[in-house]
Design a protein around this motif. Structure first.
Motif, PDB file in Angstrom:
ATOM      1  N   VAL A   1       0.971  -1.217   0.035  1.00 42.06           N
ATOM      2  CA  VAL A   1      -0.062  -0.046  -0.071  1.00 42.06           C
ATOM      3  C   VAL A   1       0.908   1.288  -0.042  1.00 42.06           C
ATOM      4  O   VAL A   1       0.320   2.466  -0.101  1.00 42.06           O
ATOM      5  CB  VAL A   1      -0.819   0.083   1.454  1.00 42.06           C
ATOM      6  CG1 VAL A   1      -1.787  -1.150   1.330  1.00 42.06           C
ATOM      7  CG2 VAL A   1      -0.173   0.254   2.471  1.00 42.06           C
ATOM      8  N   GLY A   2       2.190   1.117   0.047  1.00 37.61           N
ATOM      9  CA  GLY A   2       2.937   2.406   0.220  1.00 37.61           C
ATOM     10  C   GLY A   2       3.387   2.662   1.510  1.00 37.61           C
ATOM     11  O   GLY A   2       2.619   2.397   2.524  1.00 37.61           O
ATOM     12  N   GLU A   3       4.624   3.052   1.718  1.00 34.76           N
ATOM     13  CA  GLU A   3       5.276   3.504   3.029  1.00 34.76           C
ATOM     14  C   GLU A   3       4.585   4.481   3.773  1.00 34.76           C
ATOM     15  O   GLU A   3       4.149   4.584   4.911  1.00 34.76           O
ATOM     16  CB  GLU A   3       6.610   3.569   2.824  1.00 34.76           C
ATOM     17  CG  GLU A   3       7.435   3.641   4.314  1.00 34.76           C
ATOM     18  CD  GLU A   3       8.942   3.854   3.963  1.00 34.76           C
ATOM     19  OE1 GLU A   3       9.417   4.700   4.549  1.00 34.76           O
ATOM     20  OE2 GLU A   3       9.500   2.853   3.352  1.00 34.76           O
ATOM     21  N   ALA A   4       4.043   5.549   2.801  1.00 38.74           N
ATOM     22  CA  ALA A   4       3.345   6.697   3.506  1.00 38.74           C
ATOM     23  C   ALA A   4       2.082   6.372   4.252  1.00 38.74           C
ATOM     24  O   ALA A   4       1.629   6.815   5.124  1.00 38.74           O
ATOM     25  CB  ALA A   4       3.196   7.690   2.420  1.00 38.74           C
ATOM     26  N   ALA A   5       1.393   5.538   3.427  1.00 40.37           N
ATOM     27  CA  ALA A   5      -0.050   5.010   3.861  1.00 40.37           C
ATOM     28  C   ALA A   5       0.024   4.103   5.098  1.00 40.37           C
ATOM     29  O   ALA A   5      -0.591   4.429   6.098  1.00 40.37           O
ATOM     30  CB  ALA A   5      -0.576   4.265   2.766  1.00 40.37           C
ATOM     31  N   VAL A   6       1.272   3.317   5.453  1.00 42.24           N
ATOM     32  CA  VAL A   6       1.513   2.845   6.425  1.00 42.24           C
ATOM     33  C   VAL A   6       1.681   3.617   7.619  1.00 42.24           C
ATOM     34  O   VAL A   6       1.331   3.617   8.755  1.00 42.24           O
ATOM     35  CB  VAL A   6       2.693   1.795   6.341  1.00 42.24           C
ATOM     36  CG1 VAL A   6       2.989   1.243   7.826  1.00 42.24           C
ATOM     37  CG2 VAL A   6       2.229   0.552   5.578  1.00 42.24           C
ATOM     38  N   ARG A   7       2.278   4.750   7.390  1.00 43.64           N
ATOM     39  CA  ARG A   7       2.866   5.687   8.427  1.00 43.64           C
ATOM     40  C   ARG A   7       1.492   6.246   8.742  1.00 43.64           C
ATOM     41  O   ARG A   7       1.350   6.496  10.047  1.00 43.64           O
ATOM     42  CB  ARG A   7       3.819   6.505   7.921  1.00 43.64           C
ATOM     43  CG  ARG A   7       5.304   6.033   7.957  1.00 43.64           C
ATOM     44  CD  ARG A   7       6.272   7.079   7.946  1.00 43.64           C
ATOM     45  NE  ARG A   7       6.003   8.072   6.605  1.00 43.64           N
ATOM     46  CZ  ARG A   7       6.515   7.895   5.440  1.00 43.64           C
ATOM     47  NH1 ARG A   7       7.488   6.762   5.358  1.00 43.64           N
ATOM     48  NH2 ARG A   7       6.379   8.727   4.393  1.00 43.64           N
TER      49      ARG A   7
END
Length: 518
Positions: free
Chosen positions: A320-326
């Motif tokens: 899902v992308g690192e930014a979404a996880v953060r």
């Protein structure tokens, strides 16, 4: 402090207060008591806490013989199943758990379930074992049960009717309020209690009480692999869940030797613990939680367990992308064995860690449980200072009934960590047990957890003997009461005079009042 309804309207000096006072105001002289933001306990098992308040408390046992004597005395006064909690053989001279035969003899052949202090294992009588055929399960060891055997024993031992469970929950929340706690993060899970338990706690199946109680911040620790499963659970709890997180176990506990380690246990070289989930399962769960806009999270204690958690975070970020996880602000519970590389990855992925500093106070000292199980590895556990200095958000809790629900004890444990390098100031620990608890739960009102104009009126009133500046640095004048020191005054926690809660208020509503408070 001026409170208007459910909001703090003003905070200032006594002289200024006198100048703005008028006849519309009710004036309360606190006679030197301390007003502080209400505590948030970031890891609680409400029903089990309530049960522990009314069943056999074995926390004071000093030996195996003492435990058996207490079981015998309790059996003479009660009937039916004997439930007990909070024993810890690592503190006894025998350093071993009771056998099924010993519990049979002590109880008069009654069914007995005694939960160890970590609640991941238990001692049971032969009578209960025969009734449940526990010998056929993985994790049976002559009356000591872990893994599947413990799950089977705990399910039957916790088989209370809904009204009784509601009574346990009400007792637990009232107990929390009497300790200055305005909110609890409930870590419910299907292996602990059925969904109806959490529904009742949330008032979905009828109110617990006619009066105000501490706020429940609800988590449900169930693994999901499909979007349909996520939707079903959200509907089951009527959209009230903050996330599918909490005691969703990647591994077990150090006390039960089921925490997953990179290297074997010092006192049991034949085992390195138990992994309950794979990195792929962790990653898929976090991916689904991220897509749903909810918090995901896990119980993880051992260093190998942390490796699995981090591998899962990487897989979720790939999906899902690192930014979404953060942005999802996922959380991990306990994280007791964590190295610098893991801390850096938690920071990278925006993960909050829910720590229990009382674990170190209970088991981190030389000769304690950690050293017995792990040897020199005990010195690199529960790294609160390292996490905070790296920028990882940390919220504090008790994991009650594993430890007593006592926030000031948690603050004291963080200040006096067994490893001096991991000690933090009382101010940092207090924030971890107040403001940080709200933020860990994704609370949007950033004024919660502080006393300032515009903040919700959520506070506790304390009778204290002494206020002082407390830092982990011995070079700082800990006794100083000069406000120029720049560190807020908090109750002295090393003189044996524990702060006593006089009143607890949340959103302007009184949760608790001491009988002697006028």
């Amino acid at each position: 402090m001026l409170v208007d309804g459910d909001t703090v309207a003003w905070v200032g000096s006594e002289q200024a207060a006198t100048s703005i006072q008028d006849s519309r105001m009710d004036v309360v002289d606190l006679h030197g008591a301390l007003v502080a933001p209400g505590f948030v306990d970031s890891h609680v098992h409400t029903t089990e806490l309530g049960m522990s308040l009314v069943t056999l408390d074995l926390s004071g046992c000093t030996s195996l013989a003492d435990l058996l004597d207490q079981v015998s005395d309790y059996a003479a006064e009660t009937s039916g199943l004997i439930l007990g909690t909070n024993w810890d053989e690592s503190r006894w001279p025998e350093r071993r758990v009771p056998t099924a035969a010993e519990l049979d003899a002590a109880s008069g052949n009654r069914p007995v379930y005694l939960s160890r202090s970590d609640v991941h294992c238990a001692a049971v009588s032969g009578t209960l074992a025969a009734e449940l055929r526990l010998q056929e399960y993985d994790g049976w060891d002559n009356g000591f049960v872990v893994r599947a055997a413990h799950d089977a024993a705990r399910t039957v031992a916790r088989d209370a009717d809904p009204d009784q469970r509601g009574a346990f929950q009400l007792a637990a929340l009232k107990h929390a309020a009497s300790r200055g706690v305005v909110a609890v993060a409930e870590m419910a899970a299907p292996h602990i209690a059925p969904p109806e338990d959490l529904r009742r706690l949330l008032g979905l199946d009828g109110p617990l009480s006619d009066g105000p109680l501490p706020q429940v911040l609800p988590y449900w620790g169930q693994l999901v692999e499909t979007e349909a499963e996520v939707t079903g659970l959200l509907e089951l709890f009527e959209g009230r869940l903050l996330g599918l997180a909490g005691d969703l176990n990647i591994d077990g506990s150090i006390g039960a030797r089921t925490a997953a380690l990179r290297e074997a246990y010092t006192d049991r070289p034949d085992t390195a613990g138990t992994a309950y989930l794979s990195a792929e399962q962790v990653g898929r769960h976090l991916e689904l939680m991220t897509r749903a806009g909810l918090q995901g999270g896990f119980h993880v204690i051992g260093d190998a367990g942390m490796d699995t958690a981090l591998a899962g975070l990487r897989l979720a970020a790939d999906a899902v992308g690192e930014a979404a996880v953060r942005a999802a602000h996922h959380r991990l519970e306990h994280a007791e064995m964590i190295d610098d590389a893991a801390i850096a990855e938690l920071l990278r992925f925006g993960v909050t860690v829910s720590l229990q500093p009382g674990f170190d106070a209970a088991w981190g000292h030389p000769g304690g449980l950690y050293e017995q199980r792990l040897g020199d590895r005990r010195q690199t556990m529960n790294r609160m200072a390292s996490l905070l200095s790296a920028g990882v958000p940390v919220a504090l809790g008790s994991d009650t009934p594993v430890l007593p629900l006592d926030p000031w004890a948690g603050v004291r444990a963080a200040v006096s960590h067994s490893n001096p390098k991991e000690r933090v100031s009382a101010r940092a620990a207090f924030i971890g047990h107040t403001r940080a608890g709200w933020r860990a739960a994704g609370e949007g009102n950033f004024m919660l957890g502080q006393l300032a104009a515009g903040a919700p009126a959520s506070f506790a009133l304390w009778e204290v003997q002494e206020l002082m500046v407390q830092t982990p640095d011995a070079n700082v004048s800990a006794w100083s009461t000069d406000p120029r020191a720049g560190t807020p005054l908090l109750p002295a926690l090393d003189n044996g005079d524990e702060p006593r809660c006089l009143q607890t208020v949340h959103n302007g509503r009184e949760l608790y009042r001491a009988p002697d408070l006028v």
